[in-house]
Design an enzyme around this catalytic site. Structure first.
Site, short mmCIF file in Angstrom:
data_model
loop_
_atom_site.label_atom_id
_atom_site.label_comp_id
_atom_site.label_asym_id
_atom_site.label_seq_id
_atom_site.Cartn_x
_atom_site.Cartn_y
_atom_site.Cartn_z
N GLY A 189 15.93 -12.72 14.84
CA GLY A 189 15.60 -14.08 14.41
C GLY A 189 14.34 -14.60 15.06
O GLY A 189 14.23 -15.79 15.36
N GLY A 191 12.32 -17.81 13.94
CA GLY A 191 12.99 -19.11 13.95
C GLY A 191 12.47 -20.03 15.02
O GLY A 191 11.53 -19.72 15.76
N GLN A 192 13.12 -21.18 15.13
CA GLN A 192 12.66 -22.23 16.03
C GLN A 192 12.62 -21.77 17.48
O GLN A 192 11.63 -21.95 18.18
CB GLN A 192 13.57 -23.47 15.91
CG GLN A 192 13.09 -24.66 16.73
CD GLN A 192 14.07 -25.81 16.74
OE1 GLN A 192 15.27 -25.59 16.82
NE2 GLN A 192 13.58 -27.02 16.64
N ASP A 222 12.90 -9.64 12.58
CA ASP A 222 13.36 -10.68 11.66
C ASP A 222 13.58 -10.04 10.30
O ASP A 222 13.06 -8.95 10.04
CB ASP A 222 12.35 -11.83 11.56
CG ASP A 222 13.03 -13.15 11.19
OD1 ASP A 222 13.52 -13.25 10.05
OD2 ASP A 222 13.06 -14.06 12.02
N ILE A 223 14.30 -10.73 9.44
CA ILE A 223 14.57 -10.20 8.10
C ILE A 223 13.35 -10.33 7.19
O ILE A 223 13.26 -9.67 6.16
CB ILE A 223 15.79 -10.89 7.48
CG1 ILE A 223 16.32 -10.08 6.29
CG2 ILE A 223 15.46 -12.33 7.09
CD1 ILE A 223 17.68 -10.54 5.81
N TYR A 264 29.67 -23.85 11.09
CA TYR A 264 28.75 -23.51 12.18
C TYR A 264 29.45 -23.59 13.54
O TYR A 264 29.35 -22.67 14.36
CB TYR A 264 27.55 -24.46 12.15
CG TYR A 264 26.55 -24.28 13.26
CD1 TYR A 264 25.70 -23.18 13.28
CD2 TYR A 264 26.44 -25.24 14.27
CE1 TYR A 264 24.76 -23.03 14.30
CE2 TYR A 264 25.50 -25.09 15.28
CZ TYR A 264 24.67 -23.99 15.29
OH TYR A 264 23.74 -23.84 16.30
N LYS A 290 30.24 -20.57 16.19
CA LYS A 290 29.76 -20.58 17.57
C LYS A 290 30.92 -20.47 18.57
O LYS A 290 30.81 -19.78 19.59
CB LYS A 290 28.94 -21.83 17.84
CG LYS A 290 27.57 -21.82 17.17
CD LYS A 290 26.72 -20.65 17.64
CE LYS A 290 25.33 -20.66 17.07
NZ LYS A 290 24.53 -19.48 17.50
#
Length: 329
Positions: free
Chosen positions: A8, A11-12, A34-35, A140, A144
């Protein structure tokens, strides 16, 4: 950590963490994945395309680079996950299980972020303890929480050195909002600079914990470099730097942009998610066990965010709203 694989990476968190780790350990020792193809920020070192749901590809890339650390960031965020819960489970849980299996097979140190989303309406709202009732009401949050337990299991069952942080909302001037409930704060900063007004989907009086990205990156590195023997709550440390609602954030912005206007058009889904989360977290376990201490306050974060965004924003007709205060530090 010597050779680190990050999923990832676009991402952010990933885009900034890759840069920080490459500066610390060397470009060739941080493998970004990453994808989708990596952007310019990831091109300074090794990059591989990776679908984290492909366990064999995951294993092959990790083995190719002889990694000893896996930082698993690939996931759907809260609002995006709620819109597509089945895919969220497949990606968030399937990808995590694959990452843990690769860490077990190759004897890697392991990190994955958790979230304040693991808490629910039954959790204490103020000073939410490190260990307390956790009954999340979103896909979500369920992902988690299950991830925290799964990492605990891999530590106890297989001896994988798993570690994690329960992040609050993360605020960055380098990456745009990415589908999180707390992303209203990021959007407010960008719109304040671009047009001097913002319409919030989170209601006034809805407080959530937040942290500036430089503090989040520093916390990941500090935790990963900490003595394993001192870690008690290793997969789920509460971390935070501040708690505010849209009105408090707007008031801070107005100290630099007095004409900033805040209006509201509440998104019921994201507002409901926000209402289920804590107002503030107890971070004493992280402080005690590995010395967590954020540097940025709401005031200093706001100053830096506005200046950084203004420096990269094309000046609109009539002049830039940040003209005259660009030297704020």
């Amino acid at each position: 950590m010597r050779t680190i694989l990050i999923t990832g990476s676009s991402g952010q968190i990933g885009s900034e963490l890759v840069a920080a780790l490459r500066a610390r350990y060397g470009e060739e020792h941080v493998i970004a994945t990453d994808i989708k193809p990596g952007g310019e920020s990831l091109s300074a070192g090794p990059f591989e395309l990776l679908d984290v749901n492909n366990r064999q590809a995951f294993h092959d890339i990790a083995q190719k680079y002889n990694v000893d650390t896996i930082i698993h960031l690939a996931a759907l965020l809260s609002a995006t996950a709620e819109a597509n819960p089945l895919f969220a489970w497949e990606l968030n849980m399937g990808g995590l299980l694959n990452a843990l299996e690769v860490a077990r097979e190759l004897k890697c140190q392991f990190f994955t972020p958790s979230s304040i989303g693991v808490f629910g309406p039954d959790s204490p709202k103020e000073g939410t303890p490190q260990v307390t009732v956790q009954r999340p009401v979103t896909m979500y949050g369920i992902n988690k929480l299950a991830g925290e337990l799964l990492c605990d299991y891999y530590f106890r069952k297989f001896g994988v050195d798993t570690r994690g942080l329960r992040f609050p909302g993360l605020i960055s001037h380098l990456t745009p909002p990415g589908g999180g409930t707390t992303d209203y704060a990021v959007a407010m900063y960008f719109e304040a600079v671009r047009c001097g007004e913002y319409c919030s989907y989170i209601n006034k009086g809805t407080f959530m914990d937040m942290m500036y990205m430089p503090d989040a990156i520093a916390a990941i590195i500090q935790l990963m470099e900490a003595d394993s023997a001192k870690l008690v709550n290793r997969n789920a440390y509460n971390v935070s730097a501040m708690s505010f609602d849209p009105e408090l954030l707007a008031a801070e912005i107005r100290k630099l942009l007095p004409g900033f206007k805040l209006t509201y058009q509440i998104d019921p889904v994201r507002e409901q998610i926000a209402q289920s989360w804590p107002n503030s977290l107890d971070t004493s376990a992280a402080e005690r066990e590995w010395g967590f201490k954020p540097r940025f306050t709401l005031e200093t974060m706001t100053q830096d965010m506005l200046v950084q965004i203004a420096a990269r924003t094309i000046e609109p007709p009539g002049g830039h709203p940040m003209n005259g205060i660009m030297k704020v530090s």
